[in-house]
Design an enzyme around this catalytic site. Structure first.
Site, PDB file in Angstrom:
ATOM      1  N   ASP A 141       0.785  -1.240   0.000  1.00 53.22           N
ATOM      2  CA  ASP A 141       0.000   0.000   0.000  1.00 53.22           C
ATOM      3  C   ASP A 141       0.816   1.290   0.000  1.00 53.22           C
ATOM      4  O   ASP A 141       0.239   2.381   0.047  1.00 53.22           O
ATOM      5  CB  ASP A 141      -1.029   0.002   1.128  1.00 53.22           C
ATOM      6  CG  ASP A 141      -0.431   0.275   2.493  1.00 53.22           C
ATOM      7  OD1 ASP A 141       0.795   0.378   2.603  1.00 53.22           O
ATOM      8  OD2 ASP A 141      -1.197   0.374   3.462  1.00 53.22           O
ATOM      9  N   CYS A 195     -22.676  -6.642   4.684  1.00 55.96           N
ATOM     10  CA  CYS A 195     -22.890  -5.817   5.880  1.00 55.96           C
ATOM     11  C   CYS A 195     -24.359  -5.744   6.287  1.00 55.96           C
ATOM     12  O   CYS A 195     -24.674  -5.553   7.467  1.00 55.96           O
ATOM     13  CB  CYS A 195     -22.380  -4.395   5.630  1.00 55.96           C
ATOM     14  SG  CYS A 195     -20.586  -4.256   5.583  1.00 55.96           S
ATOM     15  N   CYS A 198     -26.367  -3.617   9.335  1.00 54.19           N
ATOM     16  CA  CYS A 198     -25.460  -3.335  10.456  1.00 54.19           C
ATOM     17  C   CYS A 198     -24.740  -2.007  10.232  1.00 54.19           C
ATOM     18  O   CYS A 198     -24.262  -1.711   9.140  1.00 54.19           O
ATOM     19  CB  CYS A 198     -24.435  -4.453  10.589  1.00 54.19           C
ATOM     20  SG  CYS A 198     -23.229  -4.200  11.925  1.00 54.19           S
ATOM     21  N   CYS A 201     -19.901  -0.277  13.031  1.00 52.06           N
ATOM     22  CA  CYS A 201     -18.622   0.398  12.807  1.00 52.06           C
ATOM     23  C   CYS A 201     -18.793   1.903  12.685  1.00 52.06           C
ATOM     24  O   CYS A 201     -17.908   2.668  13.084  1.00 52.06           O
ATOM     25  CB  CYS A 201     -17.928  -0.169  11.576  1.00 52.06           C
ATOM     26  SG  CYS A 201     -18.853   0.040  10.032  1.00 52.06           S
ATOM     27  N   CYS A 205     -17.435   5.138  16.016  1.00 54.71           N
ATOM     28  CA  CYS A 205     -16.357   6.095  15.719  1.00 54.71           C
ATOM     29  C   CYS A 205     -16.374   7.255  16.718  1.00 54.71           C
ATOM     30  O   CYS A 205     -17.376   7.969  16.835  1.00 54.71           O
ATOM     31  CB  CYS A 205     -16.493   6.624  14.304  1.00 54.71           C
ATOM     32  SG  CYS A 205     -15.184   7.794  13.863  1.00 54.71           S
ATOM     33  N   CYS A 221     -10.656  11.443  11.200  1.00 53.37           N
ATOM     34  CA  CYS A 221     -10.281  10.077  11.579  1.00 53.37           C
ATOM     35  C   CYS A 221      -9.061  10.085  12.501  1.00 53.37           C
ATOM     36  O   CYS A 221      -8.049  10.732  12.216  1.00 53.37           O
ATOM     37  CB  CYS A 221      -9.978   9.273  10.319  1.00 53.37           C
ATOM     38  SG  CYS A 221      -9.390   7.598  10.631  1.00 53.37           S
ATOM     39  N   CYS A 255     -16.600  -5.027  14.408  1.00 53.66           N
ATOM     40  CA  CYS A 255     -17.273  -5.715  13.306  1.00 53.66           C
ATOM     41  C   CYS A 255     -17.703  -7.122  13.719  1.00 53.66           C
ATOM     42  O   CYS A 255     -16.883  -7.925  14.189  1.00 53.66           O
ATOM     43  CB  CYS A 255     -16.346  -5.801  12.095  1.00 53.66           C
ATOM     44  SG  CYS A 255     -17.100  -6.648  10.675  1.00 53.66           S
TER      45      CYS A 255
END
Length: 372
Positions: A141, A195, A198, A201, A205, A221, A255
């Site tokens: 990445d 998902c 749901c 997540c 936060c 974030c 999760c």
């Protein structure tokens, strides 16, 4: 060089590549069409145009190259997408309860995964080149390749509402890497979104960094704030940091698919003892040489001592532990303005406004104002 092969041969080749990948220590391997059209490039452009990338100027600079795998390499036909399980042995949310200790993101508690994975990718790519005679390029990445949507197309998982990859087999804990190749192989079936309704997540936060499902505002974030942002973290977000000093695992850890996750078998990716909830007091006093020694071969090393101690000081300010003032006080005169500003903020949080005056740093008020 592009190679054409029959369907029967292509499945055999895929089986061989997958077997070799698993033998090298990868946990999962899938195949995607590197040249197929996708909407992700346009979504990324919208993200950057909305300035949700914050100070990560490299995202804007590499936007065109990130838009599609073939934007970097026009000859790429197939993508071999690999994952390495880094499942932790404890619940990352538990470390948030120890306010006088540091919470470090799971991925940064062991060796730098870029180094671990890139070495394996090169081994796999070299083997593929020798075995099948096609051209190959490896990507982890640090390179401008959108690996998560590519991984979904290769069947490794799907991008959850938190924008990260979710796997039925490994939950949220997969490091990704890819080998692009001129070998034309049929893709695996893409994974579907599982998902449902749901939104765990999104709701967990601490800074409300998700404007909508599958949309992230990096400027809010905690991972961006503690890793990518070089100056002072905006005051509105500091209390929400808690004791997080490098990254945040909240949206990953909650999760429900993690019930299928397993402990990583890769020793180099396991948490080092020194990084399992280290004391904030011990981290705050690190000088540059000590910082570099502690985080040798670790991803935290790249943010440097000053930014790291800044984060530690914000965590100290959130701890409520007045005893940590012994670590804060020397840093009120640190050579780095961003450290002095964070120390001043922590001191005010711990012992009040009078703390700075009593310690004789009122003369630095103008500098502190700039860096707080």
């Amino acid at each position: 060089m592009t190679t054409s092969i029959s369907d029967t041969d292509s499945q055999t080749i895929k089986d061989e590549i997958r077997a070799e990948a698993l033998s090298l220590g990868f946990s999962i391997c899938g195949f995607a069409d590197a040249a197929a059209a996708w909407p992700n490039g346009e979504w990324l452009r919208e993200f950057v145009e909305a300035e949700r990338h914050g100070d990560m100027g490299w995202m804007e600079e590499t936007l065109d190259r990130r838009s599609h795998p073939t934007a970097m390499w026009t000859d790429a036909k197939s993508a071999v997408v690999l994952g390495v399980n880094y499942g932790p042995d404890v619940d990352p949310l538990e470390q948030l309860k120890a306010k006088s200790d540091a919470a470090i993101s799971v991925y940064a508690q062991g060796d730098d995964y870029h180094d671990v994975i890139k070495k394996r990718l090169k081994l796999l790519a070299g083997w593929m080149h020798r075995r099948f005679g096609q051209d190959v390029k490896v990507f982890v990445d640090t390179a401008p390749l959108m690996e998560k949507p590519l991984a979904q197309r290769a069947g490794l998982g799907w991008q959850g509402k938190h924008t990260n990859l979710v796997s039925r087999q490994f939950g949220s804990w997969l490091f990704l890497g890819s080998v692009l190749t001129t070998l034309d192989l049929p893709p695996d079936a893409p994974e579907v979104d599982r998902c449902g309704s749901c939104r765990t997540c999104l709701d967990v936060c601490p800074t409300d960094a998700f404007p909508a499902p599958r949309q992230l505002d990096a400027r809010r974030c905690i991972s961006y704030l503690t890793i990518e942002l070089a100056g002072p973290i905006p005051a509105e977000f500091r209390p929400a940091l808690g004791n997080r000093i490098y990254g945040c695992d909240d949206c990953l850890a909650v999760c429900p698919w993690n019930k299928f996750a397993s402990l990583s078998s890769e020793a180099k990716l396991r948490a080092r003892e020194a990084l399992k909830q280290p004391s904030l007091a011990e981290l705050a006093v690190l000088n540059d040489a000590e910082f570099r020694a502690l985080f040798s071969k670790n991803p935290i090393k790249r943010i440097g001592r000053d930014r790291f101690v800044r984060n530690v000081l914000y965590a100290i300010g959130n701890s409520g532990d007045v005893g940590l003032m012994a670590a804060v006080e020397p840093l009120l005169r640190d050579p780095a303005p961003v450290v002095r500003g964070a120390a001043a903020w922590a001191a005010r949080r711990l012992v009040g406004e009078g703390a700075l005056v009593l310690r004789g740093v009122e003369a630095d008020a103008e500098v502190l104002a700039e860096w707080e």
